[in-house]
Design a protein around this motif. Sequence first.
Motif, PDB file in Angstrom:
ATOM      1  N   PHE A  54      -9.945 -16.374   7.156  1.00 57.69           N
ATOM      2  CA  PHE A  54      -9.353 -15.034   7.193  1.00 57.69           C
ATOM      3  C   PHE A  54      -9.706 -14.251   5.933  1.00 57.69           C
ATOM      4  N   ILE A  55      -9.578 -14.883   4.776  1.00 57.72           N
ATOM      5  CA  ILE A  55      -9.889 -14.214   3.502  1.00 57.72           C
ATOM      6  C   ILE A  55     -11.365 -13.860   3.432  1.00 57.72           C
ATOM      7  N   MET A  56     -12.234 -14.802   3.822  1.00 54.55           N
ATOM      8  CA  MET A  56     -13.678 -14.543   3.783  1.00 54.55           C
ATOM      9  C   MET A  56     -14.045 -13.380   4.693  1.00 54.55           C
ATOM     10  N   HIS A  57     -13.451 -13.328   5.874  1.00 55.09           N
ATOM     11  CA  HIS A  57     -13.728 -12.234   6.807  1.00 55.09           C
ATOM     12  C   HIS A  57     -13.328 -10.894   6.187  1.00 55.09           C
ATOM     13  N   ASP A  58     -12.128 -10.838   5.626  1.00 49.46           N
ATOM     14  CA  ASP A  58     -11.668  -9.593   5.001  1.00 49.46           C
ATOM     15  C   ASP A  58     -12.551  -9.200   3.820  1.00 49.46           C
ATOM     16  N   LEU A  59     -12.903 -10.167   2.987  1.00 58.16           N
ATOM     17  CA  LEU A  59     -13.736  -9.852   1.825  1.00 58.16           C
ATOM     18  C   LEU A  59     -15.120  -9.363   2.245  1.00 58.16           C
ATOM     19  N   LYS A  60     -15.702  -9.963   3.276  1.00 54.71           N
ATOM     20  CA  LYS A  60     -17.009  -9.504   3.760  1.00 54.71           C
ATOM     21  C   LYS A  60     -16.928  -8.059   4.251  1.00 54.71           C
ATOM     22  N   ASN A  61     -15.854  -7.729   4.966  1.00 54.10           N
ATOM     23  CA  ASN A  61     -15.690  -6.351   5.435  1.00 54.10           C
ATOM     24  C   ASN A  61     -15.534  -5.381   4.268  1.00 54.10           C
ATOM     25  N   LEU A  62     -14.755  -5.769   3.267  1.00 56.05           N
ATOM     26  CA  LEU A  62     -14.564  -4.901   2.104  1.00 56.05           C
ATOM     27  C   LEU A  62     -15.873  -4.716   1.334  1.00 56.05           C
ATOM     28  N   ILE A  63     -16.636  -5.778   1.187  1.00 58.08           N
ATOM     29  CA  ILE A  63     -17.930  -5.686   0.499  1.00 58.08           C
ATOM     30  C   ILE A  63     -18.881  -4.787   1.282  1.00 58.08           C
ATOM     31  N   THR A  94     -12.671   5.977   1.381  1.00 61.58           N
ATOM     32  CA  THR A  94     -13.112   4.623   1.711  1.00 61.58           C
ATOM     33  C   THR A  94     -12.718   3.644   0.612  1.00 61.58           C
ATOM     34  N   ILE A  95     -12.929   4.039  -0.630  1.00 61.09           N
ATOM     35  CA  ILE A  95     -12.566   3.171  -1.753  1.00 61.09           C
ATOM     36  C   ILE A  95     -11.048   2.977  -1.805  1.00 61.09           C
ATOM     37  N   GLU A  96     -10.317   4.041  -1.562  1.00 66.64           N
ATOM     38  CA  GLU A  96      -8.852   3.944  -1.538  1.00 66.64           C
ATOM     39  C   GLU A  96      -8.395   2.973  -0.441  1.00 66.64           C
ATOM     40  N   ASN A  97      -9.026   3.074   0.731  1.00 68.51           N
ATOM     41  CA  ASN A  97      -8.715   2.165   1.828  1.00 68.51           C
ATOM     42  C   ASN A  97      -9.027   0.714   1.444  1.00 68.51           C
ATOM     43  N   SER A  98     -10.157   0.518   0.795  1.00 68.84           N
ATOM     44  CA  SER A  98     -10.539  -0.836   0.370  1.00 68.84           C
ATOM     45  C   SER A  98      -9.539  -1.400  -0.637  1.00 68.84           C
ATOM     46  N   VAL A  99      -9.133  -0.574  -1.571  1.00 65.27           N
ATOM     47  CA  VAL A  99      -8.160  -1.021  -2.571  1.00 65.27           C
ATOM     48  C   VAL A  99      -6.836  -1.383  -1.897  1.00 65.27           C
ATOM     49  N   ASP A 100      -6.406  -0.558  -0.950  1.00 65.08           N
ATOM     50  CA  ASP A 100      -5.159  -0.858  -0.218  1.00 65.08           C
ATOM     51  C   ASP A 100      -5.266  -2.184   0.530  1.00 65.08           C
ATOM     52  N   ARG A 101      -6.402  -2.397   1.193  1.00 66.93           N
ATOM     53  CA  ARG A 101      -6.583  -3.649   1.940  1.00 66.93           C
ATOM     54  C   ARG A 101      -6.616  -4.854   1.004  1.00 66.93           C
ATOM     55  N   MET A 102      -7.292  -4.713  -0.154  1.00 69.65           N
ATOM     56  CA  MET A 102      -7.319  -5.807  -1.128  1.00 69.65           C
ATOM     57  C   MET A 102      -5.914  -6.087  -1.660  1.00 69.65           C
ATOM     58  N   GLN A 103      -5.139  -5.035  -1.901  1.00 66.67           N
ATOM     59  CA  GLN A 103      -3.775  -5.220  -2.393  1.00 66.67           C
ATOM     60  C   GLN A 103      -2.905  -5.927  -1.350  1.00 66.67           C
ATOM     61  N   ARG A 104      -3.068  -5.524  -0.070  1.00 65.08           N
ATOM     62  CA  ARG A 104      -2.313  -6.196   0.995  1.00 65.08           C
ATOM     63  C   ARG A 104      -2.713  -7.669   1.088  1.00 65.08           C
ATOM     64  N   ASP A 114      -1.095  -9.460  -1.797  1.00 63.33           N
ATOM     65  CA  ASP A 114       0.350  -9.593  -1.531  1.00 63.33           C
ATOM     66  C   ASP A 114       0.603 -10.714  -0.524  1.00 63.33           C
ATOM     67  N   GLN A 115      -0.225 -10.746   0.505  1.00 64.78           N
ATOM     68  CA  GLN A 115      -0.084 -11.776   1.530  1.00 64.78           C
ATOM     69  C   GLN A 115      -0.315 -13.167   0.935  1.00 64.78           C
ATOM     70  N   LEU A 116      -1.307 -13.302   0.063  1.00 63.60           N
ATOM     71  CA  LEU A 116      -1.583 -14.585  -0.564  1.00 63.60           C
ATOM     72  C   LEU A 116      -0.439 -15.004  -1.486  1.00 63.60           C
ATOM     73  N   GLN A 117       0.153 -14.031  -2.187  1.00 60.76           N
ATOM     74  CA  GLN A 117       1.264 -14.354  -3.075  1.00 60.76           C
ATOM     75  C   GLN A 117       2.508 -14.761  -2.289  1.00 60.76           C
ATOM     76  N   ARG A 118       2.732 -14.116  -1.151  1.00 65.91           N
ATOM     77  CA  ARG A 118       3.891 -14.467  -0.315  1.00 65.91           C
ATOM     78  C   ARG A 118       3.689 -15.808   0.352  1.00 65.91           C
ATOM     79  N   GLY A 119       2.451 -16.143   0.625  1.00 60.42           N
ATOM     80  CA  GLY A 119       2.156 -17.393   1.310  1.00 60.42           C
ATOM     81  C   GLY A 119       2.226 -17.220   2.806  1.00 60.42           C
ATOM     82  N   VAL A 120       1.980 -18.306   3.484  1.00 61.98           N
ATOM     83  CA  VAL A 120       1.944 -18.294   4.945  1.00 61.98           C
ATOM     84  C   VAL A 120       3.312 -17.945   5.513  1.00 61.98           C
ATOM     85  N   GLN A 121       4.412 -18.280   4.784  1.00 54.15           N
ATOM     86  CA  GLN A 121       5.746 -18.006   5.294  1.00 54.15           C
ATOM     87  C   GLN A 121       5.974 -16.507   5.481  1.00 54.15           C
TER      88      GLN A 121
END
Length: 170
Positions: A83-92, A118-128, A131-138
Amino acid sequence: LSVPAWLTGIAEDSIVVPLLSGSDLYGFAVLRSPASGFRMEFEDIDLLKTVGRQVAAVLMQAETDELLAQGQQFEALNRLTAFIMHDLKNLIAQQSLVVSNAKRFKSNPEFIDDAISTIENSVDRMQRLLDQLQRGVQGVTNARVDVASVVHDVVAKCSTRSPIPVVNII
């Protein structure tokens, strides 16, 4: 057969019960010395063999359960990594497109506005994502999404662009 050092320290009249699973030795159970005057009978030996096999089966089941839980955790980690790799590839890809077009369209104000968006959108997606990684799977929950309203929102946001997007939901 060499006897481990810990086994040499037990009393001579202690009972050592092998924990067998089939023909595999899983471990030993060492029982204290029996009461004085106790004499092991054939039935006692059979009972100890049966108990030893049962204890070995329970221990092996617990070990198997632990391995299964570890395998499930590994699978969850693999899904998260994908999931992370897919998101990072899209952002790149988004960022690369902005960079490659910047050389040709840097003097076009519409491009600059679009690049900032576009950059603002990318930053928002990276922040989300962070946040998701910090919250964990729960913290991840499944929810129903009204796709039609999402599409209408996107069309509304892009209605000032050319060509003007049109949506026809059947």
